[in-house]
Design a protein around this motif. Sequence first.
Motif, PDB file in Angstrom:
ATOM      1  N   UNK A  55       0.516  -0.859   0.071  1.00  0.00           N
ATOM      2  CA  UNK A  55       0.125  -0.256  -0.481  1.00  0.00           C
ATOM      3  C   UNK A  55       0.807   1.328   0.220  1.00  0.00           C
ATOM      4  N   UNK A  56       0.436   1.981  -0.345  1.00  0.00           N
ATOM      5  CA  UNK A  56       0.663   3.693  -0.918  1.00  0.00           C
ATOM      6  C   UNK A  56       0.238   4.870  -0.440  1.00  0.00           C
ATOM      7  N   UNK A  57       0.414   5.312   1.198  1.00  0.00           N
ATOM      8  CA  UNK A  57      -0.128   6.233   1.894  1.00  0.00           C
ATOM      9  C   UNK A  57       0.202   7.721   1.200  1.00  0.00           C
ATOM     10  N   UNK A  58      -0.792   8.393   0.436  1.00  0.00           N
ATOM     11  CA  UNK A  58      -0.508   9.354   0.397  1.00  0.00           C
ATOM     12  C   UNK A  58      -0.729  11.026   0.729  1.00  0.00           C
ATOM     13  N   UNK A  59      -1.684  10.043   2.129  1.00  0.00           N
ATOM     14  CA  UNK A  59      -1.191  11.549   3.344  1.00  0.00           C
ATOM     15  C   UNK A  59      -0.775  11.855   4.039  1.00  0.00           C
ATOM     16  N   UNK A  60       0.380  11.150   4.914  1.00  0.00           N
ATOM     17  CA  UNK A  60       0.401  11.473   6.501  1.00  0.00           C
ATOM     18  C   UNK A  60       1.114  12.767   7.594  1.00  0.00           C
ATOM     19  N   UNK A  61       1.356  12.350   8.615  1.00  0.00           N
ATOM     20  CA  UNK A  61       1.730  13.861   9.014  1.00  0.00           C
ATOM     21  C   UNK A  61       2.708  13.309  10.520  1.00  0.00           C
ATOM     22  N   UNK A  62       3.759  12.503  10.042  1.00  0.00           N
ATOM     23  CA  UNK A  62       4.417  11.964  11.055  1.00  0.00           C
ATOM     24  C   UNK A  62       5.267  13.307  11.935  1.00  0.00           C
ATOM     25  N   UNK A  63       5.179  13.168  13.165  1.00  0.00           N
ATOM     26  CA  UNK A  63       5.654  14.573  14.240  1.00  0.00           C
ATOM     27  C   UNK A  63       5.343  15.766  13.776  1.00  0.00           C
ATOM     28  N   UNK A  64       4.443  16.182  13.179  1.00  0.00           N
ATOM     29  CA  UNK A  64       3.603  17.340  12.807  1.00  0.00           C
ATOM     30  C   UNK A  64       4.106  18.224  14.046  1.00  0.00           C
ATOM     31  N   UNK A  65       4.320  19.236  13.867  1.00  0.00           N
ATOM     32  CA  UNK A  65       4.283  20.767  14.832  1.00  0.00           C
ATOM     33  C   UNK A  65       2.845  20.998  14.667  1.00  0.00           C
ATOM     34  N   UNK A  66       1.732  20.959  15.676  1.00  0.00           N
ATOM     35  CA  UNK A  66       1.184  21.413  14.554  1.00  0.00           C
ATOM     36  C   UNK A  66       0.099  21.962  16.206  1.00  0.00           C
ATOM     37  N   UNK A  67      -0.576  23.383  15.750  1.00  0.00           N
ATOM     38  CA  UNK A  67      -1.630  23.703  16.950  1.00  0.00           C
ATOM     39  C   UNK A  67      -1.074  23.751  18.591  1.00  0.00           C
ATOM     40  N   UNK A  68      -0.026  23.633  18.999  1.00  0.00           N
ATOM     41  CA  UNK A  68       0.755  23.200  19.868  1.00  0.00           C
ATOM     42  C   UNK A  68       1.625  22.594  19.952  1.00  0.00           C
ATOM     43  N   UNK A  72       2.153  12.600  17.505  1.00  0.00           N
ATOM     44  CA  UNK A  72       2.977  11.485  18.347  1.00  0.00           C
ATOM     45  C   UNK A  72       3.484  10.390  17.588  1.00  0.00           C
ATOM     46  N   UNK A  73       2.670  10.295  16.772  1.00  0.00           N
ATOM     47  CA  UNK A  73       3.765   9.684  15.311  1.00  0.00           C
ATOM     48  C   UNK A  73       4.826  10.027  14.578  1.00  0.00           C
ATOM     49  N   UNK A  74       6.376   9.266  15.260  1.00  0.00           N
ATOM     50  CA  UNK A  74       6.455   9.747  14.290  1.00  0.00           C
ATOM     51  C   UNK A  74       7.457   9.074  13.092  1.00  0.00           C
ATOM     52  N   UNK A  75       8.465   9.168  13.076  1.00  0.00           N
ATOM     53  CA  UNK A  75       8.681   8.451  11.815  1.00  0.00           C
ATOM     54  C   UNK A  75       8.894   6.696  11.252  1.00  0.00           C
ATOM     55  N   UNK A  76       9.795   6.807  12.286  1.00  0.00           N
ATOM     56  CA  UNK A  76       9.837   5.743  12.940  1.00  0.00           C
ATOM     57  C   UNK A  76       8.575   4.796  13.067  1.00  0.00           C
ATOM     58  N   UNK A  77       7.845   4.934  14.020  1.00  0.00           N
ATOM     59  CA  UNK A  77       6.652   4.729  14.794  1.00  0.00           C
ATOM     60  C   UNK A  77       5.939   4.209  13.534  1.00  0.00           C
ATOM     61  N   UNK A 112      14.653  14.698   9.864  1.00  0.00           N
ATOM     62  CA  UNK A 112      13.063  13.423  11.070  1.00  0.00           C
ATOM     63  C   UNK A 112      12.748  12.228   9.651  1.00  0.00           C
ATOM     64  N   UNK A 113      13.439  12.120   9.005  1.00  0.00           N
ATOM     65  CA  UNK A 113      12.993  11.327   7.798  1.00  0.00           C
ATOM     66  C   UNK A 113      14.100  10.462   8.199  1.00  0.00           C
ATOM     67  N   UNK A 114      15.084  10.534   8.587  1.00  0.00           N
ATOM     68  CA  UNK A 114      15.993   9.910   8.918  1.00  0.00           C
ATOM     69  C   UNK A 114      16.261   8.457   9.347  1.00  0.00           C
ATOM     70  N   UNK A 115      15.092   8.554  10.223  1.00  0.00           N
ATOM     71  CA  UNK A 115      14.888   7.371  11.536  1.00  0.00           C
ATOM     72  C   UNK A 115      13.406   5.997  10.771  1.00  0.00           C
TER      73      UNK A 115
END
Length: 417
Positions: A55-68, A72-77, A112-115
């Motif tokens: 599968x390809x998920x064309x819309x994600x936001x890993x560890x996005x700084x948003x609304x202060x 919580x999910x980063x590029x590894x988890x 960030x995505x290196x992990x």
Amino acid sequence: MSVLIKGGTVVTADRTFRADIYSEGETIKAIGENLDVPSNCEVIDAGGCYVMPGGIDPQTHMQLPFMGTNAIDDFYTGTTAMMTGGTTMLIDFVIPAPKTKLMDAFQTWKGWAEKASADYSFHVAITWWDETVKQDMKTLATECGVNSFKHFMAYKGAIMADDEILVKSFENARDLGTMVTVHAENGELVEHLQKKLLKQGITGPEGHPLSRPPEVEAEAAQRAIRLAEMIGVPLYIVHTSSKAALDAVIEARLRGQIVFSEVLSQHLVVDDSVYRDKDWNTAAHYVMSPPFRPKENQEALWNGLQSGMIQTTATDHCSFKTEQKQMGRNDFTKIPNGTGGLEDRMNILWHHGVNKGRLTPNEFVAATSTNAAKIFNIYPRKGAIIEGADADIIVWDPEKTKTISAKTHHQAVDFNI
Ligand code: URQ
Ligand code: ZN
């Protein structure tokens, strides 16, 4: 490392056939029966299973700084969790804060995505405009492999692109031979309705969908469609969530305009009753934009997917823990917007799509992988099972069952919508 996937039925977007697949390292080398492979290669028994493009998920936001806070999910988890559910690549978003140079933001996200434990790519958001933005878009398109630029028409006062930014960015994207994508909600209307609701004393999560009804999405979708038509740039509308917005997409496509649309797995199966849950935390976990809609919108979205008016599925995975959602405890406009889902998307589409007779297995592959690869120009390296393609392959047991739960999922978030 060489691997032979043996005894399975290969399902791609266009055909279903019996074949074994032999890969060396990350590349598919041979597809067929009675393949001549090295004696020491690893053999995976795929008997009774489908063998499909990951599968390809064309819309994600890993560890996005948003609304202060930060998702919580980063590029590894996130990439690890998605692979347990059959997604082998994600396309995330570089979102520069206004006045931040695009190239600086691009380097930040790449760091960030290196992990990451799986392949990824980036769309880049245009949140402000001056000549340096124009120049950086050219650098990104000609030197960094970026071919899609995102525009948030919502989130006024933060990352919202007004019409002036849309027009200038759409024109520049067209001249660069790239595509534009939009989050289609009218940010001015959202702010107006939020203020009205708060004045009425509505502060709980139930206020969220009231501040962004389908008309707010439909207006922005229609505006983005007409701007793209006038400027002559291909348009992709992310997370189309309502019949009203989808109708604008259908009307444009029937006029021959190049408009693609995407639906989130969550919007296909979750409706707006979740906002009336008595438990504040539960209702707050469903706060995302566009919000979950009245149930009748789901039929329109499934019909859009089945008819090919919607081409892709995604999750917009942008997850926040219960403690983070407390930021909006007294004011729903401050609840961090976003839900999880990248681990479950494929299971949701298979169970509610294929098992319920809405999608064939081939259409499932198109909607979860191949169409996104084609639209974002990474096909047939991704989204295909052919010699020379990346060996991003999933072995899918159609008889297997599982219970989706925060207790067992691999996502970092402590709730599973
Ligand atoms: O709007 C988006 O796509 C990001 C900020 C995730 N949050 C959301 O509510 N969809
Ligand atoms: Zn969005």
